[in-house]
Design a protein around this motif. Structure first.
Motif, PDB file in Angstrom:
ATOM      1  N   GLY A  11     -39.047  -0.735  29.377  1.00  0.00           N
ATOM      2  CA  GLY A  11     -39.889  -1.270  30.445  1.00  0.00           C
ATOM      3  C   GLY A  11     -41.204  -0.527  30.596  1.00  0.00           C
ATOM      4  O   GLY A  11     -41.984  -0.826  31.503  1.00  0.00           O
ATOM      5  N   THR A  12     -41.473   0.425  29.729  1.00  0.00           N
ATOM      6  CA  THR A  12     -42.718   1.183  29.798  1.00  0.00           C
ATOM      7  C   THR A  12     -43.484   1.021  28.487  1.00  0.00           C
ATOM      8  O   THR A  12     -44.430   0.256  28.425  1.00  0.00           O
ATOM      9  N   ILE A  13     -43.088   1.727  27.443  1.00  0.00           N
ATOM     10  CA  ILE A  13     -43.781   1.539  26.162  1.00  0.00           C
ATOM     11  C   ILE A  13     -43.014   0.619  25.211  1.00  0.00           C
ATOM     12  O   ILE A  13     -43.552   0.229  24.182  1.00  0.00           O
ATOM     13  N   LEU A  14     -41.790   0.266  25.569  1.00  0.00           N
ATOM     14  CA  LEU A  14     -41.063  -0.733  24.788  1.00  0.00           C
ATOM     15  C   LEU A  14     -41.145  -2.064  25.516  1.00  0.00           C
ATOM     16  O   LEU A  14     -41.019  -2.123  26.739  1.00  0.00           O
ATOM     17  N   ASN A  15     -41.337  -3.128  24.753  1.00  0.00           N
ATOM     18  CA  ASN A  15     -41.412  -4.446  25.368  1.00  0.00           C
ATOM     19  C   ASN A  15     -40.004  -4.994  25.612  1.00  0.00           C
ATOM     20  O   ASN A  15     -39.016  -4.299  25.375  1.00  0.00           O
ATOM     21  N   ILE A  16     -39.936  -6.226  26.040  1.00  0.00           N
ATOM     22  CA  ILE A  16     -38.642  -6.835  26.381  1.00  0.00           C
ATOM     23  C   ILE A  16     -37.727  -6.939  25.164  1.00  0.00           C
ATOM     24  O   ILE A  16     -36.513  -6.981  25.295  1.00  0.00           O
ATOM     25  N   GLU A  17     -38.311  -6.927  23.958  1.00  0.00           N
ATOM     26  CA  GLU A  17     -37.523  -6.965  22.727  1.00  0.00           C
ATOM     27  C   GLU A  17     -37.148  -5.565  22.243  1.00  0.00           C
ATOM     28  O   GLU A  17     -36.668  -5.389  21.135  1.00  0.00           O
ATOM     29  N   ARG A  18     -37.408  -4.558  23.088  1.00  0.00           N
ATOM     30  CA  ARG A  18     -37.111  -3.152  22.792  1.00  0.00           C
ATOM     31  C   ARG A  18     -37.901  -2.651  21.585  1.00  0.00           C
ATOM     32  O   ARG A  18     -37.409  -1.864  20.780  1.00  0.00           O
ATOM     33  N   LYS A  19     -39.135  -3.120  21.482  1.00  0.00           N
ATOM     34  CA  LYS A  19     -40.022  -2.699  20.406  1.00  0.00           C
ATOM     35  C   LYS A  19     -41.316  -2.177  20.997  1.00  0.00           C
ATOM     36  O   LYS A  19     -41.755  -2.601  22.063  1.00  0.00           O
ATOM     37  N   MET A  20     -41.925  -1.248  20.285  1.00  0.00           N
ATOM     38  CA  MET A  20     -43.207  -0.700  20.690  1.00  0.00           C
ATOM     39  C   MET A  20     -44.289  -1.397  19.876  1.00  0.00           C
ATOM     40  O   MET A  20     -44.173  -1.525  18.659  1.00  0.00           O
ATOM     41  N   SER A  21     -45.334  -1.840  20.552  1.00  0.00           N
ATOM     42  CA  SER A  21     -46.413  -2.516  19.832  1.00  0.00           C
ATOM     43  C   SER A  21     -47.173  -1.506  18.972  1.00  0.00           C
ATOM     44  O   SER A  21     -47.207  -0.306  19.266  1.00  0.00           O
ATOM     45  N   LYS A  22     -47.778  -2.002  17.923  1.00  0.00           N
ATOM     46  CA  LYS A  22     -48.591  -1.151  17.046  1.00  0.00           C
ATOM     47  C   LYS A  22     -49.738  -0.531  17.842  1.00  0.00           C
ATOM     48  O   LYS A  22     -50.081   0.633  17.648  1.00  0.00           O
ATOM     49  N   ALA A  23     -50.336  -1.308  18.745  1.00  0.00           N
ATOM     50  CA  ALA A  23     -51.455  -0.809  19.559  1.00  0.00           C
ATOM     51  C   ALA A  23     -51.019   0.365  20.431  1.00  0.00           C
ATOM     52  O   ALA A  23     -51.740   1.360  20.549  1.00  0.00           O
ATOM     53  N   PHE A  46     -30.836  10.535  21.426  1.00  0.00           N
ATOM     54  CA  PHE A  46     -31.906  10.894  20.499  1.00  0.00           C
ATOM     55  C   PHE A  46     -32.097   9.844  19.404  1.00  0.00           C
ATOM     56  O   PHE A  46     -33.211   9.387  19.149  1.00  0.00           O
ATOM     57  N   ALA A  47     -31.021   9.447  18.749  1.00  0.00           N
ATOM     58  CA  ALA A  47     -31.118   8.494  17.633  1.00  0.00           C
ATOM     59  C   ALA A  47     -31.697   7.165  18.093  1.00  0.00           C
ATOM     60  O   ALA A  47     -32.558   6.582  17.420  1.00  0.00           O
ATOM     61  N   SER A  48     -31.262   6.674  19.226  1.00  0.00           N
ATOM     62  CA  SER A  48     -31.759   5.402  19.738  1.00  0.00           C
ATOM     63  C   SER A  48     -33.242   5.503  20.102  1.00  0.00           C
ATOM     64  O   SER A  48     -34.025   4.593  19.822  1.00  0.00           O
ATOM     65  N   ALA A  49     -33.635   6.602  20.719  1.00  0.00           N
ATOM     66  CA  ALA A  49     -35.044   6.787  21.083  1.00  0.00           C
ATOM     67  C   ALA A  49     -35.926   6.817  19.840  1.00  0.00           C
ATOM     68  O   ALA A  49     -36.991   6.190  19.803  1.00  0.00           O
ATOM     69  N   LYS A  50     -35.502   7.523  18.817  1.00  0.00           N
ATOM     70  CA  LYS A  50     -36.288   7.575  17.577  1.00  0.00           C
ATOM     71  C   LYS A  50     -36.340   6.212  16.895  1.00  0.00           C
ATOM     72  O   LYS A  50     -37.383   5.799  16.398  1.00  0.00           O
ATOM     73  N   LYS A  51     -35.217   5.519  16.880  1.00  0.00           N
ATOM     74  CA  LYS A  51     -35.154   4.203  16.224  1.00  0.00           C
ATOM     75  C   LYS A  51     -36.147   3.229  16.853  1.00  0.00           C
ATOM     76  O   LYS A  51     -36.841   2.494  16.149  1.00  0.00           O
ATOM     77  N   HIS A  52     -36.222   3.207  18.159  1.00  0.00           N
ATOM     78  CA  HIS A  52     -37.049   2.224  18.854  1.00  0.00           C
ATOM     79  C   HIS A  52     -38.517   2.649  18.981  1.00  0.00           C
ATOM     80  O   HIS A  52     -39.312   1.914  19.568  1.00  0.00           O
ATOM     81  N   THR A  53     -38.862   3.813  18.441  1.00  0.00           N
ATOM     82  CA  THR A  53     -40.255   4.278  18.504  1.00  0.00           C
ATOM     83  C   THR A  53     -40.796   4.623  17.124  1.00  0.00           C
ATOM     84  O   THR A  53     -41.696   5.452  16.996  1.00  0.00           O
TER      85      THR A  53
END
Length: 160
Positions: A11-23, A46-53
C-alpha cells in the motif's frame, strides 16, 4: 535536511498487484545515490520483502517481520534480531482455541502454517530462527479479545 527515507511496502511502494513500479524503484535508487539512507520497514519476512522489491537494491537496510529483524539487503547479514524461541511459540500454539483459523510461523525465508491439527513438537522440529508469528482468526471480532488475553498470558512478548 532529510537524511533517511523509511517506507513500508504494501500500500506504499507496492501497488495492488504487490509490485513496485520501475519509476518508484528508479526514484529510490536515485535517492540512495544522492546520499539518503533508504530503509524498508515491513511486516513481511526478509525473503518476501526482497522478492517484491527486485532484491531491494535501492535500500540500505531492510527492517522485516514487524521490526523483529534488520538486515543488510545486499549481504543478507542480520544486523539485529529479536527472534521468538521455540518455547515461546510452543506456548502460544498450546493456547490454541476455536477462534483461531491458523497461525503462521515465519523465519527469514518462509512461512509455515499451523492449523491446530499437527503435533506441535513435530511441527516446530525443523524451524529455526522464528522471526514472528501471525494469528488468523475465524472472525475479526474475536481478534481484539484474544489480543488482550495473549498480552496477559505472555507479558514479555510484543503484540501488534
Amino acid at each position: 535536511m532529510i537524511k533517511m527515507i523509511v517506507t513500508d511496502l504494501d500500500g506504499t511502494i507496492l501497488n495492488i498487484e504487490r509490485k513496485m513500479s520501475k519509476a518508484t524503484e528508479e526514484y529510490l535508487i536515485s535517492l540512495k545515490e544522492r546520499g539518503y539512507v533508504v530503509v524498508i520497514a515491513t511486516g513481511r519476512n526478509f525473503a518476501s520483502a526482497k522478492k517484491h522489491t527486485n532484491g531491494a537494491r535501492f535500500a540500505n537496510y531492510l527492517i522485516s517481520d514487524g521490526g523483529a529483524c534488520t538486515y543488510d539487503p545486499y549481504t543478507e547479514e542480520i544486523l539485529f534480531k529479536n527472534n521468538l524461541s521455540k518455547e515461546q511459540v510452543k506456548s502460544i500454539l498450546e493456547y490454541w482455541d476455536e477462534t483461531f483459523a491458523y497461525v503462521e510461523i515465519c523465519d527469514k525465508d518462509s512461512y509455515l502454517r499451523y492449523t491446530g491439527e499437527q503435533d506441535i513438537e513435530s511441527f516446530l522440529a525443523d524451524i529455526e530462527d522464528i522471526t514472528h508469528l501471525s494469528i488468523k482468526f475465524i472472525l475479526n471480532e474475536q481478534a481484539e479479545k484474544t489480543f488482550f488475553e495473549l498480552q496477559k498470558e505472555f507479558p514479555g512478548l510484543s503484540f501488534l
